[in-house]
Design an enzyme around this catalytic site. Structure first.
Site, PDB file in Angstrom:
ATOM      1  N   LEU A 120     -21.084  26.926  97.772  1.00 29.02           N
ATOM      2  CA  LEU A 120     -21.485  25.755  96.997  1.00 29.02           C
ATOM      3  C   LEU A 120     -20.582  24.561  97.327  1.00 29.02           C
ATOM      4  O   LEU A 120     -21.062  23.465  97.617  1.00 29.02           O
ATOM      5  CB  LEU A 120     -21.389  26.109  95.498  1.00 29.02           C
ATOM      6  CG  LEU A 120     -21.722  25.028  94.476  1.00 29.02           C
ATOM      7  CD1 LEU A 120     -23.188  24.604  94.587  1.00 29.02           C
ATOM      8  CD2 LEU A 120     -21.448  25.530  93.046  1.00 29.02           C
ATOM      9  N   GLY A 126     -16.512  19.306  94.817  1.00 30.28           N
ATOM     10  CA  GLY A 126     -15.879  20.501  94.259  1.00 30.28           C
ATOM     11  C   GLY A 126     -16.360  20.696  92.832  1.00 30.28           C
ATOM     12  O   GLY A 126     -17.367  21.359  92.589  1.00 30.28           O
ATOM     13  N   GLY A 236     -20.342  35.130  87.291  1.00 29.96           N
ATOM     14  CA  GLY A 236     -19.124  35.099  88.102  1.00 29.96           C
ATOM     15  C   GLY A 236     -17.910  34.728  87.272  1.00 29.96           C
ATOM     16  O   GLY A 236     -16.823  35.287  87.466  1.00 29.96           O
ATOM     17  N   PHE A 272      16.600  43.502  74.034  1.00 26.82           N
ATOM     18  CA  PHE A 272      16.886  42.145  73.543  1.00 26.82           C
ATOM     19  C   PHE A 272      15.615  41.586  72.904  1.00 26.82           C
ATOM     20  O   PHE A 272      14.540  41.588  73.523  1.00 26.82           O
ATOM     21  CB  PHE A 272      17.352  41.224  74.679  1.00 26.82           C
ATOM     22  CG  PHE A 272      18.735  41.557  75.161  1.00 26.82           C
ATOM     23  CD1 PHE A 272      19.843  41.166  74.402  1.00 26.82           C
ATOM     24  CD2 PHE A 272      18.939  42.278  76.319  1.00 26.82           C
ATOM     25  CE1 PHE A 272      21.127  41.492  74.822  1.00 26.82           C
ATOM     26  CE2 PHE A 272      20.220  42.610  76.740  1.00 26.82           C
ATOM     27  CZ  PHE A 272      21.316  42.217  75.990  1.00 26.82           C
ATOM     28  N   GLN A 273      15.776  41.089  71.676  1.00 20.79           N
ATOM     29  CA  GLN A 273      14.580  40.653  70.948  1.00 20.79           C
ATOM     30  C   GLN A 273      13.863  39.502  71.656  1.00 20.79           C
ATOM     31  O   GLN A 273      12.638  39.393  71.606  1.00 20.79           O
ATOM     32  CB  GLN A 273      14.958  40.239  69.515  1.00 20.79           C
ATOM     33  CG  GLN A 273      13.754  40.156  68.617  1.00 20.79           C
ATOM     34  CD  GLN A 273      14.099  39.716  67.215  1.00 20.79           C
ATOM     35  OE1 GLN A 273      14.802  38.720  67.020  1.00 20.79           O
ATOM     36  NE2 GLN A 273      13.635  40.442  66.232  1.00 20.79           N
ATOM     37  N   GLY A 334      16.118  37.673  89.225  1.00 22.63           N
ATOM     38  CA  GLY A 334      16.262  37.460  90.670  1.00 22.63           C
ATOM     39  C   GLY A 334      15.326  38.322  91.498  1.00 22.63           C
ATOM     40  O   GLY A 334      14.631  37.823  92.395  1.00 22.63           O
ATOM     41  N   GLU A 357     -14.366  29.220  90.913  1.00 20.51           N
ATOM     42  CA  GLU A 357     -15.571  29.365  90.078  1.00 20.51           C
ATOM     43  C   GLU A 357     -15.548  28.378  88.915  1.00 20.51           C
ATOM     44  O   GLU A 357     -15.929  28.707  87.785  1.00 20.51           O
ATOM     45  CB  GLU A 357     -15.756  30.822  89.641  1.00 20.51           C
ATOM     46  CG  GLU A 357     -15.864  31.709  90.874  1.00 20.51           C
ATOM     47  CD  GLU A 357     -16.694  32.954  90.719  1.00 20.51           C
ATOM     48  OE1 GLU A 357     -17.361  33.127  89.708  1.00 20.51           O
ATOM     49  OE2 GLU A 357     -16.669  33.766  91.661  1.00 20.51           O
ATOM     50  N   ARG A 369     -19.561  20.710  76.015  1.00 21.10           N
ATOM     51  CA  ARG A 369     -20.977  20.309  76.036  1.00 21.10           C
ATOM     52  C   ARG A 369     -21.801  21.222  75.137  1.00 21.10           C
ATOM     53  O   ARG A 369     -22.702  20.777  74.437  1.00 21.10           O
ATOM     54  CB  ARG A 369     -21.529  20.393  77.457  1.00 21.10           C
ATOM     55  CG  ARG A 369     -21.131  19.213  78.311  1.00 21.10           C
ATOM     56  CD  ARG A 369     -21.803  19.360  79.666  1.00 21.10           C
ATOM     57  NE  ARG A 369     -21.407  18.302  80.572  1.00 21.10           N
ATOM     58  CZ  ARG A 369     -21.871  18.186  81.813  1.00 21.10           C
ATOM     59  NH1 ARG A 369     -22.734  19.057  82.281  1.00 21.10           N
ATOM     60  NH2 ARG A 369     -21.480  17.197  82.585  1.00 21.10           N
TER      61      ARG A 369
HETATM   62  N1  CAA Z   1     -27.879  28.087  84.048  1.00 18.59           N
HETATM   63  C1  CAA Z   1     -29.044  27.544  84.458  1.00 18.59           C
HETATM   64  N2  CAA Z   1     -29.216  26.219  84.641  1.00 18.59           N
HETATM   65  C2  CAA Z   1     -28.161  25.423  84.403  1.00 18.59           C
HETATM   66  C3  CAA Z   1     -26.907  25.924  83.989  1.00 18.59           C
HETATM   67  C4  CAA Z   1     -26.805  27.312  83.791  1.00 18.59           C
HETATM   68  N3  CAA Z   1     -25.651  27.861  83.390  1.00 18.59           N
HETATM   69  N4  CAA Z   1     -26.055  24.891  83.852  1.00 18.59           N
HETATM   70  C5  CAA Z   1     -26.721  23.787  84.161  1.00 18.59           C
HETATM   71  N5  CAA Z   1     -27.986  24.098  84.510  1.00 18.59           N
HETATM   72  C6  CAA Z   1     -29.056  23.185  84.876  1.00 18.59           C
HETATM   73  C7  CAA Z   1     -29.245  22.161  83.768  1.00 18.59           C
HETATM   74  O1  CAA Z   1     -30.121  22.643  82.761  1.00 18.59           O
HETATM   75  C8  CAA Z   1     -29.830  20.990  84.529  1.00 18.59           C
HETATM   76  O2  CAA Z   1     -31.196  21.156  84.750  1.00 18.59           O
HETATM   77  P1  CAA Z   1     -32.302  20.266  83.929  1.00 18.59           P
HETATM   78  O3  CAA Z   1     -31.972  18.852  84.237  1.00 18.59           O
HETATM   79  O4  CAA Z   1     -33.592  20.743  84.470  1.00 18.59           O
HETATM   80  O5  CAA Z   1     -32.070  20.609  82.496  1.00 18.59           O
HETATM   81  C9  CAA Z   1     -29.148  21.080  85.878  1.00 18.59           C
HETATM   82  O6  CAA Z   1     -28.707  22.428  86.016  1.00 18.59           O
HETATM   83  C10 CAA Z   1     -27.969  20.138  85.983  1.00 18.59           C
HETATM   84  O7  CAA Z   1     -27.057  20.468  84.967  1.00 18.59           O
HETATM   85  P2  CAA Z   1     -25.944  19.444  84.459  1.00 18.59           P
HETATM   86  O8  CAA Z   1     -26.600  18.132  84.145  1.00 18.59           O
HETATM   87  O9  CAA Z   1     -25.169  20.102  83.399  1.00 18.59           O
HETATM   88  O10 CAA Z   1     -25.086  19.227  85.810  1.00 18.59           O
HETATM   89  P3  CAA Z   1     -23.739  18.429  86.088  1.00 18.59           P
HETATM   90  O11 CAA Z   1     -23.877  17.714  87.349  1.00 18.59           O
HETATM   91  O12 CAA Z   1     -23.341  17.645  84.862  1.00 18.59           O
HETATM   92  O13 CAA Z   1     -22.698  19.606  86.376  1.00 18.59           O
HETATM   93  C11 CAA Z   1     -21.060  21.305  85.908  1.00 18.59           C
HETATM   94  C12 CAA Z   1     -22.399  20.629  85.541  1.00 18.59           C
HETATM   95  C13 CAA Z   1     -20.936  22.409  84.860  1.00 18.59           C
HETATM   96  C14 CAA Z   1     -19.884  20.387  85.820  1.00 18.59           C
HETATM   97  C15 CAA Z   1     -21.196  21.930  87.324  1.00 18.59           C
HETATM   98  O14 CAA Z   1     -21.198  20.922  88.329  1.00 18.59           O
HETATM   99  C16 CAA Z   1     -20.079  22.905  87.622  1.00 18.59           C
HETATM  100  O15 CAA Z   1     -20.141  24.055  87.200  1.00 18.59           O
HETATM  101  N6  CAA Z   1     -19.060  22.476  88.401  1.00 18.59           N
HETATM  102  C17 CAA Z   1     -18.053  23.382  88.897  1.00 18.59           C
HETATM  103  C18 CAA Z   1     -18.452  23.913  90.242  1.00 18.59           C
HETATM  104  C19 CAA Z   1     -17.987  25.320  90.444  1.00 18.59           C
HETATM  105  O16 CAA Z   1     -17.888  26.120  89.535  1.00 18.59           O
HETATM  106  N7  CAA Z   1     -17.734  25.665  91.680  1.00 18.59           N
HETATM  107  C20 CAA Z   1     -17.360  26.986  92.006  1.00 18.59           C
HETATM  108  C21 CAA Z   1     -17.458  27.210  93.457  1.00 18.59           C
HETATM  109  S1  CAA Z   1     -17.819  28.864  93.823  1.00 18.59           S
HETATM  110  C22 CAA Z   1     -16.399  29.740  93.798  1.00 18.59           C
HETATM  111  O17 CAA Z   1     -15.349  29.286  93.446  1.00 18.59           O
HETATM  112  C23 CAA Z   1     -16.611  31.176  94.167  1.00 18.59           C
HETATM  113  C24 CAA Z   1     -15.563  31.725  95.003  1.00 18.59           C
HETATM  114  O18 CAA Z   1     -15.677  31.706  96.194  1.00 18.59           O
HETATM  115  C25 CAA Z   1     -14.435  32.449  94.409  1.00 18.59           C
END
Ligand code: CAA
Length: 378
Positions: A120, A126, A236, A272-273, A334, A357, A369
């Site tokens: 993603l 990010g 996740g 030691f507490q 240490g 994530e 939210r």
């Molecule tokens: N399930 C289903 N749909 C969802 C949802 C969910 N949990 N959350 C949001 N949506 C939908 C919303 O309903 C919306 O759709 P509609 O307009 O049709 O209603 C659409 O998605 C957009 O949602 P938002 O308006 O809430 O989107 P946003 O741009 O404001 O972003 C955010 C929301 C939560 C900040 C999101 O961008 C986010 O999670 N950011 C963090 C990114 C992230 O977690 N990255 C991880 C990378 S992967 C990783 O780290 C894995 C690894 O390798 C270890």
């Protein structure tokens, strides 16, 4: 913990102590991932725990999976994360894939023969994932992908990649999800990151240059990719919490064992507490984290996934892992700062759990939210 979970935990404890633990110090230093460990965990059923048996899974639930991830993380956060991210890919295919896509891509993942990766993030997208720029242009029979992905867990060692790319206009609704295979022409690997922790798990950049992906590898339909990604993160996130619980538990375990035997001023330093109170707080925070993780998993298992609780579980458990591992280093003093004891490795591994994530700031955004939605519903 029910009987089955206790059995899984005991089986994994035996496995990790015999087969993972002896390599961890060396492999952490050499950034060496052992595919044979992953595949052996797969042959024991631990790489496809939550998938239905018809696709090679164990047909277990997310509470069972959380128990397993916690146990593996006690020896290696890196292998636990590899399994958890690969499970995210499986969950996406199982939930959103066509029958053909499931048949084609699931069995090699559930068996642990291959690893899956979730793609993603981009260098300029990010936390604001919906602003991603990678493009997927419609052509005859499929799409042409151009762009790059960054910080991809298992990049280079995974064979199946779920890649989010833009097929439409700006924002979430323009994003689609594709299934890509390692070796697809036009899909190559960029730099491998040098990281503070998770050294055994490779993190890599992915590059796409005029990469053709067939239409049948599109998940759902155009514009549904962001929802696919968010739904996957709902699961996740609490599984990262489960890993954090294991990471913290191991650190506490080391701190207690060490402080019971280390003597200063004619007594075990455990007596030691000041240190007792630290360890009592560490144990309490770990139990709070475990309960939140298990509740988030339970909600998911009951088919009422709760994004707010999943974020709370990730937030609480990973902040706890960071605090507990740092406190464990402090208690060991240490030697805690040296690689003679594993606590410094767990402290390094804990840090990124607060970032991946969704950073813990993003978890708070989602929690807030949801609170606003609940309070303004009527
Ligand atoms: N399930 C289903 N749909 C969802 C949802 C969910 N949990 N959350 C949001 N949506 C939908 C919303 O309903 C919306 O759709 P509609 O307009 O049709 O209603 C659409 O998605 C957009 O949602 P938002 O308006 O809430 O989107 P946003 O741009 O404001 O972003 C955010 C929301 C939560 C900040 C999101 O961008 C986010 O999670 N950011 C963090 C990114 C992230 O977690 N990255 C991880 C990378 S992967 C990783 O780290 C894995 C690894 O390798 C270890």
């Amino acid at each position: 913990m029910n009987e089955l979970q206790l059995e899984l935990k005991n089986q994994l404890e035996k496995y990790r102590l015999q087969k993972i633990e002896p390599y961890m110090e060396h492999d952490d230093e050499n950034e060496h991932f052992r595919m044979d460990i992953f595949q052996e965990l797969g042959s024991l059923g631990f790489c496809g725990m939550t998938l239905p048996e018809e696709f090679g899974g164990m047909g277990l639930n997310y509470q069972d999976f959380s128990v397993a991830l916690t146990e593996i993380a006690k020896s290696s956060v890196a292998y636990a994360v590899t399994i958890s991210v690969s499970a995210m890919v499986q969950a996406i295919l199982n939930e959103f894939g066509s029958n053909q896509q499931k048949e084609n891509f699931l069995p090699s993942l559930t068996s642990g023969h291959e690893i899956g990766a979730f793609c993603l993030s981009e260098s300029a997208a990010g936390s604001d994932a919906a602003s991603l720029q990678m493009t997927a242009k419609k052509v005859d029979g499929g799409y042409i992908l151009n762009g790059s992905k960054i910080w991809i867990t298992s990049g280079g060692i995974a064979k199946t990649y779920i890649v989010m790319a833009r097929t439409g206009g700006e924002g979430a609704k323009g994003v689609s999800a594709f299934i890509l295979r390692d070796g697809t022409p036009g899909f190559t690997y960029g730099k491998k990151e040098k990281k503070m922790g998770w050294k055994v798990s490779p993190t890599r950049e992915l590059l796409f240059h005029n990469c053709f992906v067939a239409e049948e590898n599109l998940l759902l339909s155009e514009g549904e990719g962001f929802k696919v990604a968010m739904a996957a993160l709902d699961k996740g996130r609490f599984t990262i919490g489960a890993i954090a619980v294991g990471c913290a538990e191991r650190a506490l375990d080391e701190a207690i064992s060490y402080s019971l035997t280390r003597r200063q001023f004619n007594q075990a330093i455990f007596d030691f507490q000041g240190l007792q109170f630290m360890m009592a707080d560490m144990a309490t925070e770990i139990e709070c984290s475990r309960l939140l993780v298990m509740q988030a998993a339970k909600d998911y298992d009951r088919k009422s996934p709760n994004a707010k609780l999943a974020c709370m579980a990730k937030l609480k458990a990973t902040d706890t892992a960071m605090k507990v591992t740092a406190d464990a280093v402090q208690i060991l003093g240490g030697v805690g700062y040296t690689s003679e004891y594993p606590v410094e490795r767990f402290m390094r591994d804990a840090k990124v759990l607060q970032i991946v994530e969704g950073t813990n700031q993003i978890q708070r955004v989602v929690i807030a939210r949801n609170l606003k939605k609940e309070y303004t519903k009527h």
